[in-house]
Each structure stands twice: as structure tokens, then as C-alpha cells.
Design an enzyme around this catalytic site. Structure first.
Site, PDB file in Angstrom:
ATOM      1  CG  HIS A 125     -11.077   7.729 -41.037  1.00 59.70           C
ATOM      2  ND1 HIS A 125     -11.294   9.074 -41.158  1.00 59.70           N
ATOM      3  CD2 HIS A 125     -12.272   7.127 -41.255  1.00 59.70           C
ATOM      4  CE1 HIS A 125     -12.574   9.280 -41.425  1.00 59.70           C
ATOM      5  NE2 HIS A 125     -13.187   8.112 -41.495  1.00 59.70           N
ATOM      6  CG  ASN A 148     -16.085   9.867 -40.408  1.00 62.60           C
ATOM      7  OD1 ASN A 148     -15.239  10.496 -41.049  1.00 62.60           O
ATOM      8  ND2 ASN A 148     -16.476   8.652 -40.735  1.00 62.60           N
ATOM      9  CB  CYS A 184     -12.886   8.066 -44.694  1.00 60.56           C
ATOM     10  SG  CYS A 184     -14.584   8.565 -44.467  1.00 60.56           S
TER      11      CYS A 184
HETATM   12  N1  ACO Z   1     -29.446   6.666 -31.586  1.00 61.04           N
HETATM   13  C1  ACO Z   1     -30.110   5.680 -30.933  1.00 61.04           C
HETATM   14  N2  ACO Z   1     -30.235   4.438 -31.422  1.00 61.04           N
HETATM   15  C2  ACO Z   1     -29.657   4.178 -32.628  1.00 61.04           C
HETATM   16  C3  ACO Z   1     -28.981   5.178 -33.364  1.00 61.04           C
HETATM   17  C4  ACO Z   1     -28.887   6.458 -32.800  1.00 61.04           C
HETATM   18  N3  ACO Z   1     -28.236   7.487 -33.400  1.00 61.04           N
HETATM   19  N4  ACO Z   1     -28.542   4.628 -34.518  1.00 61.04           N
HETATM   20  C5  ACO Z   1     -28.928   3.344 -34.517  1.00 61.04           C
HETATM   21  N5  ACO Z   1     -29.616   3.071 -33.381  1.00 61.04           N
HETATM   22  C6  ACO Z   1     -30.201   1.816 -32.959  1.00 61.04           C
HETATM   23  C7  ACO Z   1     -30.538   0.895 -34.120  1.00 61.04           C
HETATM   24  O1  ACO Z   1     -31.776   1.224 -34.667  1.00 61.04           O
HETATM   25  C8  ACO Z   1     -30.521  -0.451 -33.437  1.00 61.04           C
HETATM   26  O2  ACO Z   1     -31.749  -0.616 -32.779  1.00 61.04           O
HETATM   27  P1  ACO Z   1     -32.463  -2.052 -32.771  1.00 61.04           P
HETATM   28  O3  ACO Z   1     -31.534  -2.953 -32.036  1.00 61.04           O
HETATM   29  O4  ACO Z   1     -33.738  -1.777 -32.045  1.00 61.04           O
HETATM   30  O5  ACO Z   1     -32.640  -2.417 -34.212  1.00 61.04           O
HETATM   31  C9  ACO Z   1     -29.444  -0.316 -32.346  1.00 61.04           C
HETATM   32  O6  ACO Z   1     -29.246   1.092 -32.170  1.00 61.04           O
HETATM   33  C10 ACO Z   1     -28.132  -0.966 -32.713  1.00 61.04           C
HETATM   34  O7  ACO Z   1     -27.770  -0.556 -34.031  1.00 61.04           O
HETATM   35  P2  ACO Z   1     -26.455  -1.086 -34.693  1.00 61.04           P
HETATM   36  O8  ACO Z   1     -26.348  -0.555 -36.094  1.00 61.04           O
HETATM   37  O9  ACO Z   1     -26.357  -2.558 -34.475  1.00 61.04           O
HETATM   38  O10 ACO Z   1     -25.360  -0.380 -33.764  1.00 61.04           O
HETATM   39  P3  ACO Z   1     -23.800  -0.566 -33.775  1.00 61.04           P
HETATM   40  O11 ACO Z   1     -23.349  -0.918 -32.425  1.00 61.04           O
HETATM   41  O12 ACO Z   1     -23.323  -1.409 -34.931  1.00 61.04           O
HETATM   42  O13 ACO Z   1     -23.286   0.911 -34.022  1.00 61.04           O
HETATM   43  C11 ACO Z   1     -22.390   2.293 -35.770  1.00 61.04           C
HETATM   44  C12 ACO Z   1     -23.612   1.564 -35.241  1.00 61.04           C
HETATM   45  C13 ACO Z   1     -21.946   3.326 -34.742  1.00 61.04           C
HETATM   46  C14 ACO Z   1     -22.724   2.972 -37.075  1.00 61.04           C
HETATM   47  C15 ACO Z   1     -21.231   1.271 -35.976  1.00 61.04           C
HETATM   48  O14 ACO Z   1     -21.697   0.173 -36.719  1.00 61.04           O
HETATM   49  C16 ACO Z   1     -20.043   1.858 -36.650  1.00 61.04           C
HETATM   50  O15 ACO Z   1     -19.397   2.745 -36.130  1.00 61.04           O
HETATM   51  N6  ACO Z   1     -19.681   1.371 -37.865  1.00 61.04           N
HETATM   52  C17 ACO Z   1     -18.567   1.863 -38.589  1.00 61.04           C
HETATM   53  C18 ACO Z   1     -18.942   3.146 -39.201  1.00 61.04           C
HETATM   54  C19 ACO Z   1     -17.784   3.852 -39.824  1.00 61.04           C
HETATM   55  O16 ACO Z   1     -16.684   3.718 -39.398  1.00 61.04           O
HETATM   56  N7  ACO Z   1     -18.137   4.637 -40.815  1.00 61.04           N
HETATM   57  C20 ACO Z   1     -17.230   5.514 -41.440  1.00 61.04           C
HETATM   58  C21 ACO Z   1     -16.398   4.877 -42.479  1.00 61.04           C
HETATM   59  S1  ACO Z   1     -15.523   6.100 -43.232  1.00 61.04           S
HETATM   60  C22 ACO Z   1     -16.198   6.696 -44.691  1.00 61.04           C
HETATM   61  O17 ACO Z   1     -15.704   6.331 -45.734  1.00 61.04           O
HETATM   62  C23 ACO Z   1     -17.368   7.679 -44.673  1.00 61.04           C
END
Ligand code: ACO
Length: 332
Positions: A259, A289, A126
Site C-alpha cells: 500500500h 496515498n 486502504c
Molecule cells: N508540514 C510541516 N510540518 C508538519 C506537517 C506538515 N505537513 N505535519 C506535521 N508537521 C509537524 C508536526 O506538527 C510536528 O511538529 P512539532 O514537533 O513542532 O510538534 C512535526 O512535524 C513532527 O510531526 P510527527 O507527526 O511526529 O511527524 P512524523 O515523522 O511521525 O510524520 C506522518 C508524520 C508522515 C503522518 C507519519 O507519522 C506517517 O506517515 N504515519 C503513517 C501514516 C499512514 O501510513 N497513514 C495511512 C494509513 S492507510 C489508511 O487506512 C488511510
């Protein structure tokens, strides 16, 4: 006495932008309905609240990364008022190349008819577009290129594990491009690139092609919370250090284009830079993304909407797998 040609300073400036999104737009509701057929539960509400994403575009099965790249490149060339034959450097930032080799840049070069110029792919996930722009700027300033086509293009939908709801809802496909030309004045004022390979495992596609065979699992894996924490820290640091390098302050930023991965990370970065949210370009809601394509896509949409204008100071910030990050400060 004016500067002689031997002493005149050489910079690079963006002279045209372009972008392309595949026509198939998939809303959160449509994606949730598709996942429900495999027993996987998600919702528009969860995705919007945690990420800010409302929809993304997915390429058709017969589309290649180079097709998206070419469409974006044509837009940038036409905006710059130049022809593909005028390009002497072509860089494609991508993690989803058409083939293992040759590079997508060579395929794009042929499709555009820019044959003969320097062409290569750059892989920094990214952060790829920010890396590619900084490399093109260095080559132009060094005199080894005069007019560069810098493209970020991705078909991330091909890497997604649609049985993993925590990753498959985050990404989309698209491409963005700029023409970067030699200029007597900046243009690109300062840039900075970083990587820290200790974090390879937090965001990766561990499968690989080895001796012609796929080895391992070639689908995206991410520790979302670890990525979130790393991203928030490095984005502020690199913004501050690129501003210091340029001798400018955060008050001189007209537009921030981070990004586009997660609206919460983006808003946190804007806040730390004392920038009102209206000064940040947001496309993550409609694109998801798109990895290396996200910044040039957002830049082009803002330029075409008349928001970013000539003379505006824009801070581009990339962050992604590697872990990699970087920033480019430019006057449009
Ligand atoms: N729909 C419903 N529930 C979900 C989903 C979904 N799509 N995905 C995860 N959950 C659930 C999980 O299972 C978890 O449930 P649990 O509490 O029963 O275990 C709950 O939601 C919370 O999950 P978390 O992973 O703690 O959620 P978080 O608030 O951290 O959000 C996310 C997750 C959106 C991925 C966040 O961590 C994030 O945006 N991280 C950065 C990601 C990023 O920027 N990536 C790109 C980098 S760039 C590259 O190089 C590709």
C-alpha cells in the site's frame, strides 16, 4: 488419467489491469501555497522527507467515485480483451462511495452496462483492494463466479481536513482495476486478511449519516505515529505468513507492491523481506496515498511500463483503517 471436471482444481488469474488518475495534479509546492492562504505552514521539503510524496491528483468537484472507477475498469476490460457483459462479479473497494446506498458497484455496473451480475462494495479502507481481490478469488474458486471485475476507487480529497497539515498533505484521488478470471492454474497462489478493531480510533472518519442527518465530524483523523508503528509490524508478519501458506520464500518474490502510504514504511517492509528497493513498485511519490486505489494503480502502471510481466510473482500488501491488513501472492 487426467483430472475429471469434478476434481479439476480451479484457480483465478489476473487477465487485465487498468487505472485512472483525475487530470488535476497538485504538487507539494502548489498545496503548500494553498494552505499558506489559510495561515497553515508546510513545505515540499517536509512532505518529501517524511513521506516520499511529491504530488497527488485531486478530482474535480463534479466527479464521483464511480466515474474514476469506470475509467479504470474500461482499461482493465480492454486489456483482458473482454466486454463488461462478460463480467459476472463486480466488487468496488472504496471508503468514499458516491452515495450511502446504493453501492458504488451498482452505479459502476450500470455505467458499464454489466447489469445483472453480482455487484457489491467492500469497505476495508486502504486494505480494501487486497480484501476485494481475495474475496473475488474465493468466489471464483468456489465456482460462484467466473470473470470478476475488482476495482479500488477513491476520492479521499473529499474527506480531508485542509486545516490539519498532518493529514491533508498525505492523500490523493484515483482508481485501479483488474479483471480476474477462472483458470486451471494460479494466478492467485495464497492470500490472507486480518483486522483488529481495538485500533478503530487511530485512523477514522468519525462522522456518520444517521437517520438522514450527518452526525459527528465527517473528516479524516489520524494518529500518524500509531499508524506507522502498527503498519510496520503487520506488513512483515502478513508477508511471511502468506509466503509460508504458498510454500514459497521471500527470494521468490519478483515484485512487492505495498500500500502506497509512506515511502519510509514501504522501504522498511522491503528491507525486512530482503528485497532490493528496485523490486518494489513505488507510486506514492506521484499519487500520494489513494487508499483502496493505491495497489491496483501501482500494479497497472508497472504492467503498462513493461516492468511486471506475465509469469512474475507479485506480493500485494494492504494496510489501513480498522485496523485492517492483508496480503495476496500472485503469479501474473
Ligand atoms: N508540514 C510541516 N510540518 C508538519 C506537517 C506538515 N505537513 N505535519 C506535521 N508537521 C509537524 C508536526 O506538527 C510536528 O511538529 P512539532 O514537533 O513542532 O510538534 C512535526 O512535524 C513532527 O510531526 P510527527 O507527526 O511526529 O511527524 P512524523 O515523522 O511521525 O510524520 C506522518 C508524520 C508522515 C503522518 C507519519 O507519522 C506517517 O506517515 N504515519 C503513517 C501514516 C499512514 O501510513 N497513514 C495511512 C494509513 S492507510 C489508511 O487506512 C488511510
Amino acid at each position: 488419467m487426467g483430472p475429471s471436471s469434478a476434481t479439476a482444481r480451479r484457480f483465478s488469474r489476473v487477465t487485465g489491469t487498468g487505472s485512472y488518475l483525475p487530470p488535476k495534479r497538485v504538487t507539494n509546492d502548489a498545496l503548500a501555497a494553498q494552505l499558506a492562504r489559510s495561515g497553515i505552514e508546510t513545505s515540499d521539503e517536509w512532505i518529501v522527507e517524511r513521506t516520499g510524496i511529491r504530488a497527488r491528483h485531486f478530482a474535480d468537484d463534479d466527479a464521483a467515485c464511480s466515474d474514476l472507477a469506470v475509467a479504470a475498469a474500461r482499461g482493465a476490460l480492454s486489456a483482458a480483451g473482454c466486454d463488461a457483459r462478460d463480467i459476472d462479479l463486480l466488487i468496488v473497494a472504496t471508503s468514499t462511495p458516491d452515495m450511502v446506498f446504493p453501492s458504488t458497484a451498482c452505479i459502476v455496473q450500470d455505467k458499464l452496462g454489466a447489469n445483472g451480475c453480482t455487484a457489491f462494495d467492500l469497505q476495508a479502507v486502504c486494505s480494501g483492494f487486497v480484501y476485494a481481490l481475495s474475496v473475488a478469488d474465493s468466489m471464483i474458486r468456489a465456482g460462484s463466479a467466473t470473470r470478476a471485475l475488482v476495482i479500488g476507487a477513491e476520492i479521499f480529497s473529499r474527506l480531508l481536513d485542509f486545516s490539519d497539515r498532518s493529514t491533508c498533505v498525505l492523500f490523493g484521488d484515483g482508481a485501479g482495476a483488474v479483471v480476474l478470471e477462472a483458470s486451471d492454474e494460479p494466478g492467485i497462489v495464497a492470500s490472507e486478511l486480518h483486522a483488529d478493531g481495538r485500533h478503530v480510533g487511530v485512523l477514522c472518519v468519525p462522522g456518520t449519516v444517521s437517520a438522514g442527518h450527518i452526525a459527528g465530524d465527517p473528516l479524516l483523523k489520524m494518529d500518524g505515529q500509531a499508524v506507522f508503528k502498527l503498519a510496520v509490524g503487520v506488513l512483515e508478519d502478513v508477508a511471511r505468513s502468506v509466503l509460508a501458506k504458498a510454500g514459497r520464500t521471500d527470494r521468490q518474490i519478483d515484485w512487492l507492491i505495498p500500500h502506497q502510504a509512506n515511502i519510509r514504511i514501504m522501504l522498511g517492509t522491503a528491507r525486512k523481506l530482503n528485497l532490493p528497493a528496485e523490486r518494489m513498485i513505488v507510486t506514492v511519490d506521484e499519487h500520494g496515498n489513494t487508499s483502496a486505489a493505491s495497489i491496483p494503480l501501482a500494479l497497472d502502471q508497472a504492467v503498462r511500463a513493461g516492468r511486471i510481466k506475465r509469469g512474475d510473482t507479485v506480493l500485494l500488501e494492504g494496510v489501513g483503517g480498522g485496523f485492517t491488513w492483508g496480503a495476496v501472492l500472485l503469479d501474473m
